[in-house]
Design a protein around this motif. Structure first.
Motif, PDB file in Angstrom:
ATOM      1  N   ASP A 105       0.823  -1.211   0.000  1.00  0.00           N
ATOM      2  CA  ASP A 105       0.000   0.000   0.000  1.00  0.00           C
ATOM      3  C   ASP A 105       0.846   1.244   0.000  1.00  0.00           C
ATOM      4  OD1 ASP A 105      -2.775  -1.239   2.037  1.00  0.00           O
ATOM      5  OD2 ASP A 105      -2.133  -1.642  -0.014  1.00  0.00           O
ATOM      6  N   ARG A 106       1.899   1.247   0.801  1.00  0.00           N
ATOM      7  CA  ARG A 106       2.778   2.430   0.860  1.00  0.00           C
ATOM      8  C   ARG A 106       3.441   2.685  -0.491  1.00  0.00           C
ATOM      9  NH1 ARG A 106       6.596   5.210   4.077  1.00  0.00           N
ATOM     10  NH2 ARG A 106       7.380   6.795   2.640  1.00  0.00           N
ATOM     11  N   GLY A 107       3.877   1.601  -1.138  1.00  0.00           N
ATOM     12  CA  GLY A 107       4.521   1.760  -2.430  1.00  0.00           C
ATOM     13  C   GLY A 107       3.575   2.356  -3.457  1.00  0.00           C
ATOM     14  N   THR A 108       2.304   1.930  -3.431  1.00  0.00           N
ATOM     15  CA  THR A 108       1.340   2.480  -4.374  1.00  0.00           C
ATOM     16  C   THR A 108       1.147   3.963  -4.146  1.00  0.00           C
ATOM     17  OG1 THR A 108       0.219   0.354  -4.411  1.00  0.00           O
ATOM     18  CG2 THR A 108      -1.016   2.250  -5.235  1.00  0.00           C
ATOM     19  N   LYS A 109       1.077   4.372  -2.897  1.00  0.00           N
ATOM     20  CA  LYS A 109       0.856   5.781  -2.604  1.00  0.00           C
ATOM     21  C   LYS A 109       2.021   6.629  -3.080  1.00  0.00           C
ATOM     22  CE  LYS A 109      -0.421   8.950   1.068  1.00  0.00           C
ATOM     23  NZ  LYS A 109      -0.805   9.113   2.470  1.00  0.00           N
ATOM     24  N   ARG A 110       3.257   6.188  -2.829  1.00  0.00           N
ATOM     25  CA  ARG A 110       4.417   6.968  -3.255  1.00  0.00           C
ATOM     26  C   ARG A 110       4.508   7.005  -4.776  1.00  0.00           C
ATOM     27  NH1 ARG A 110       7.936   9.051  -0.369  1.00  0.00           N
ATOM     28  NH2 ARG A 110       9.580   8.851  -1.913  1.00  0.00           N
ATOM     29  N   LYS A 111       4.074   5.917  -5.427  1.00  0.00           N
ATOM     30  CA  LYS A 111       4.089   5.892  -6.888  1.00  0.00           C
ATOM     31  C   LYS A 111       3.140   6.937  -7.435  1.00  0.00           C
ATOM     32  CE  LYS A 111       3.698   2.604 -10.683  1.00  0.00           C
ATOM     33  NZ  LYS A 111       3.374   1.219 -11.037  1.00  0.00           N
ATOM     34  N   PHE A 112       1.978   7.100  -6.812  1.00  0.00           N
ATOM     35  CA  PHE A 112       1.014   8.113  -7.243  1.00  0.00           C
ATOM     36  C   PHE A 112       1.586   9.505  -7.061  1.00  0.00           C
ATOM     37  CE2 PHE A 112      -2.935  10.103  -8.060  1.00  0.00           C
ATOM     38  CZ  PHE A 112      -3.080  11.115  -7.118  1.00  0.00           C
ATOM     39  N   GLU A 113       2.280   9.728  -5.951  1.00  0.00           N
ATOM     40  CA  GLU A 113       2.876  11.034  -5.689  1.00  0.00           C
ATOM     41  C   GLU A 113       3.937  11.372  -6.740  1.00  0.00           C
ATOM     42  OE1 GLU A 113       4.322  10.749  -1.758  1.00  0.00           O
ATOM     43  OE2 GLU A 113       2.386  11.113  -0.829  1.00  0.00           O
ATOM     44  N   HIS A 137      14.055  -2.265  -4.546  1.00  0.00           N
ATOM     45  CA  HIS A 137      12.806  -2.569  -5.246  1.00  0.00           C
ATOM     46  C   HIS A 137      11.784  -1.510  -4.829  1.00  0.00           C
ATOM     47  CE1 HIS A 137       9.061  -4.597  -6.333  1.00  0.00           C
ATOM     48  NE2 HIS A 137       9.778  -5.426  -7.096  1.00  0.00           N
ATOM     49  N   PRO A 138      10.899  -1.063  -5.733  1.00  0.00           N
ATOM     50  CA  PRO A 138       9.928  -0.015  -5.373  1.00  0.00           C
ATOM     51  C   PRO A 138       9.067  -0.342  -4.157  1.00  0.00           C
ATOM     52  CG  PRO A 138       9.953  -0.343  -7.742  1.00  0.00           C
ATOM     53  CD  PRO A 138      10.827  -1.410  -7.158  1.00  0.00           C
ATOM     54  N   GLN A 139       8.850  -1.628  -3.866  1.00  0.00           N
ATOM     55  CA  GLN A 139       8.072  -2.004  -2.694  1.00  0.00           C
ATOM     56  C   GLN A 139       8.894  -1.952  -1.409  1.00  0.00           C
ATOM     57  OE1 GLN A 139       6.268  -5.816  -3.469  1.00  0.00           O
ATOM     58  NE2 GLN A 139       4.683  -4.940  -4.799  1.00  0.00           N
ATOM     59  N   GLY A 140      10.196  -1.757  -1.519  1.00  0.00           N
ATOM     60  CA  GLY A 140      11.036  -1.586  -0.349  1.00  0.00           C
ATOM     61  C   GLY A 140      11.342  -2.850   0.419  1.00  0.00           C
ATOM     62  N   GLU A 143       4.959   1.598 -14.627  1.00  0.00           N
ATOM     63  CA  GLU A 143       3.888   0.866 -13.948  1.00  0.00           C
ATOM     64  C   GLU A 143       4.308  -0.548 -13.576  1.00  0.00           C
ATOM     65  OE1 GLU A 143      -0.826  -0.313 -14.643  1.00  0.00           O
ATOM     66  OE2 GLU A 143       0.282   0.823 -16.159  1.00  0.00           O
ATOM     67  N   ASN A 144       4.892  -1.266 -14.513  1.00  0.00           N
ATOM     68  CA  ASN A 144       5.329  -2.641 -14.237  1.00  0.00           C
ATOM     69  C   ASN A 144       6.763  -2.635 -13.709  1.00  0.00           C
ATOM     70  OD1 ASN A 144       2.887  -3.764 -15.249  1.00  0.00           O
ATOM     71  ND2 ASN A 144       3.667  -3.504 -17.345  1.00  0.00           N
ATOM     72  N   PRO A 145       7.024  -3.368 -12.623  1.00  0.00           N
ATOM     73  CA  PRO A 145       8.373  -3.358 -12.039  1.00  0.00           C
ATOM     74  C   PRO A 145       9.430  -3.831 -13.029  1.00  0.00           C
ATOM     75  CG  PRO A 145       6.803  -4.393 -10.541  1.00  0.00           C
ATOM     76  CD  PRO A 145       6.093  -4.200 -11.845  1.00  0.00           C
ATOM     77  N   CYS A 146      10.463  -3.020 -13.219  1.00  0.00           N
ATOM     78  CA  CYS A 146      11.584  -3.386 -14.064  1.00  0.00           C
ATOM     79  C   CYS A 146      12.770  -2.516 -13.692  1.00  0.00           C
ATOM     80  CB  CYS A 146      11.256  -3.233 -15.554  1.00  0.00           C
ATOM     81  SG  CYS A 146      10.717  -1.586 -16.031  1.00  0.00           S
ATOM     82  N   PHE A 147      13.963  -2.998 -14.010  1.00  0.00           N
ATOM     83  CA  PHE A 147      15.150  -2.204 -13.724  1.00  0.00           C
ATOM     84  C   PHE A 147      16.111  -2.293 -14.895  1.00  0.00           C
ATOM     85  CE2 PHE A 147      16.068  -6.387 -11.920  1.00  0.00           C
ATOM     86  CZ  PHE A 147      17.378  -6.639 -12.306  1.00  0.00           C
ATOM     87  N   ALA A 148      17.038  -1.343 -14.951  1.00  0.00           N
ATOM     88  CA  ALA A 148      18.018  -1.288 -16.037  1.00  0.00           C
ATOM     89  C   ALA A 148      19.417  -1.348 -15.443  1.00  0.00           C
ATOM     90  CB  ALA A 148      17.851  -0.016 -16.863  1.00  0.00           C
TER      91      ALA A 148
END
Length: 539
Positions: free
Chosen positions: A181-189, A282-285, A337-342
């Motif tokens: 949930d926290r990750g979704t909120k920060r992504k929106f911000e 990872h974006p979800q921490g 939107e979809n988790p990925c890294f470079a």
């Protein structure tokens, strides 16, 4: 003689007429140039007015939101006080604690979530309102900083528990933080775009930041520090890595007055025992990714899982090895939107890693291998398009459109590039670090392709060479950049400042500073140095 006398006045008349025409043409040309200049000035001022109007509207919305939260909180307090037992003073109802911090504290509702997901257990945080770093600061700079040494960091036991296990509450209390949930909120911000480019180079004087206190904590690493990264979900956690191959997880104490060590993990590669060259959350921490080397078939990517489960190692290595040789210099999760890294490596390649359906499984795809003629030193992703930026030692900046599979733009500069860093607020603005003394940092507008909109840097006293180990960080409001240095100082740059020098410099350590990052909730800078200390600077 008479003819000469007659002709002379006519000649003078013609010269006067020609002179008058030339003067008129020059005046007209000057007025046209002046009109163009003032037209641009009016357009620029209109842009600034539009920007400040949008800022005012957002500030008013935030004010209304805070007022409504306060009203709800007071209503909750009234309900709680009316239901409190007078005998022992304890509350008979559960109170949902709220704060401005994006961390969502979830106790009862977590039982309704899918039982297959693990959760991160951390010490509870007392209810507080975290002030975001403002766009301008008042106060004079602290020229020397503080060299006061903090007491050695205390070790604490265990940070993670498996969901379903019973957690025993102690004097510090414990709560479950649901990462998703926290990750979704920060992504929106992060998707809230703000126009900052019109503000670049608009001020003749910088806004200085006052450094109130500086504390230092021993990193406990045995060799030089390499990386520092804040957890994107939990505002208390950050990690450090070093040439000893160890990754240490830290927890901030008292809003940045100190830090305690939570865990120590050996992340050396299994074959050649190479340390992590770069790290990314990872974006979800809940996990930390590290890059190593591609030489001799060694493992290239390691994953440190904070949400451990029984019978599973804390550190795993991905099987795929898409880079063909040399050090892998950079890793970054992309803001899509979809988790990925470079990843970018010394083999000139930029590789995109996409998440597979299986847990902790990633599929690599080489975006390009030949667009750079030398090592790729830095990679990053832009918000508004699926553009992957790469900066190379070949002096090239490449913007690759991953959606269509071709280069969107190519730019060649006069100096080697060592890193690239998009602005967190203005999705068209990005910074490139170069090797030119006095002009190390360049700002670009991705819409203008090859146009440099500002350049600034610093002069080094201890060394003339520019190290790729020196890194930069944007402030949360996108108006400031911090940079390390071969000297024991943190350089701060205000992008609104028209000069090409630091807006101020803070003496922060005893030796060179590798990096100083801005905390996204507290007015705090966290730095690492070759003196093996972590600096905590309250601003």
């Amino acid at each position: 003689m008479s003819e000469l006398i007659v002709k002379k006045p006519k000649q003078e008349e013609e010269e006067e007429e020609n002179g008058g025409c030339n003067s008129k043409d020059e005046q007209e040309e000057a007025l046209v140039a002046l009109i163009e200049h003032r037209t641009k000035e009016v357009q620029h001022l209109r842009q600034r007015i539009s920007y400040y109007k949008s800022q005012l509207e957002e500030a008013e919305k935030r004010l209304e939101d805070s007022q409504s939260k306060l009203a709800r909180l007071r209503c909750q307090d009234n309900v709680v006080s009316s239901r409190s037992s007078p005998a022992n003073g304890t509350k008979s109802v559960k109170v949902e604690r709220r704060s401005i911090s994006p961390v969502r504290i979830n106790e009862g509702s977590s039982r309704n979530k899918s039982q297959s997901r693990t959760e991160l257990l951390i010490p509870a945080v007392n209810p507080k309102i975290s002030e975001p770093i403002k766009s301008t600061w008042s106060g004079a700079k602290d020229p020397s900083g503080s060299s006061t040494q903090a007491s050695p960091a205390a070790h604490s036991i265990g940070i993670v528990k498996v969901k379903g296990e019973k957690s025993h509450r102690n004097s510090s209390d414990s709560e479950i933080v649901e990462v998703r949930d926290r990750g979704t909120k920060r992504k929106f911000e992060q998707k809230e775009h703000k126009e900052l480019i019109p503000l670049v180079r608009t001020s003749a004087s910088p806004a200085t930041i006052h450094c109130h206190t500086s504390n230092h904590v021993s990193s406990l690493h045995k060799r030089k520090l390499r990386s520092l990264s804040l957890n994107p979900v939990n505002e208390q956690l950050f990690v450090t890595s070093a040439l000893d191959g160890v990754i240490r997880l830290w927890q901030l104490q008292s809003r940045g007055s100190g830090a305690s060590l939570l865990s120590t993990t050996d992340c050396l590669s299994p074959k050649h025992r190479r340390w992590p060259e770069d790290i990314a959350w990872h974006p979800q921490g809940n996990s930390l990714f590290s890059v190593h080397t591609a030489d001799s078939g060694d493992s290239q990517i390691s994953v440190l899982n904070l949400n451990k489960t029984k019978g599973r190692a804390c550190v795993t290595f991905l099987d795929d090895k898409p880079h063909v040789k040399g050090i892998i210099n950079s890793i970054i999760f992309l803001p899509w939107e979809n988790p990925c890294f470079a990843t970018g490596g010394s083999d000139h390649a930029v590789v995109l890693w996409s998440e597979r359906d299986a847990e902790d499984s990633w599929k690599p795809k080489a975006l390009h291998r030949n667009l750079h003629s030398s090592a790729v030193m830095g990679v990053a992703g832009m918000q508004q398009k699926q553009i992957v930026l790469s900066a190379g030692a070949d002096k090239r900046i490449i913007g690759f459109d991953a959606g269509v599979g071709r280069a969107d733009f190519k730019h060649q500069i006069e100096s080697k590039c060592m890193s690239v860093l998009p602005n967190p607020c203005d999705f068209n603005l990005f910074m490139v670090q170069t090797g030119t003394p006095g002009r190390q940092l360049r700002l670009y507008d991705i819409r203008l392709r090859q146009t440099e909109i500002h350049a600034f840097g610093w002069k080094q006293e201890s060394s003339e060479s520019q190290s790729a180990l020196i890194n930069q960080s944007w402030s949360p409001d996108g108006l400031y950049i911090t940079s390390g240095s071969a000297d024991p100082v943190i350089h701060l740059f205000d992008i609104r400042y028209g000069a090409n020098k630091p807006s101020q410099s803070i003496r922060a350590h005893q030796k060179r500073v590798f990096k100083a990052v801005w905390h996204y909730s507290h007015p705090l800078l966290i730095s690492i140095s070759s003196d093996l200390n972590i600096g905590l600077h309250k601003i």
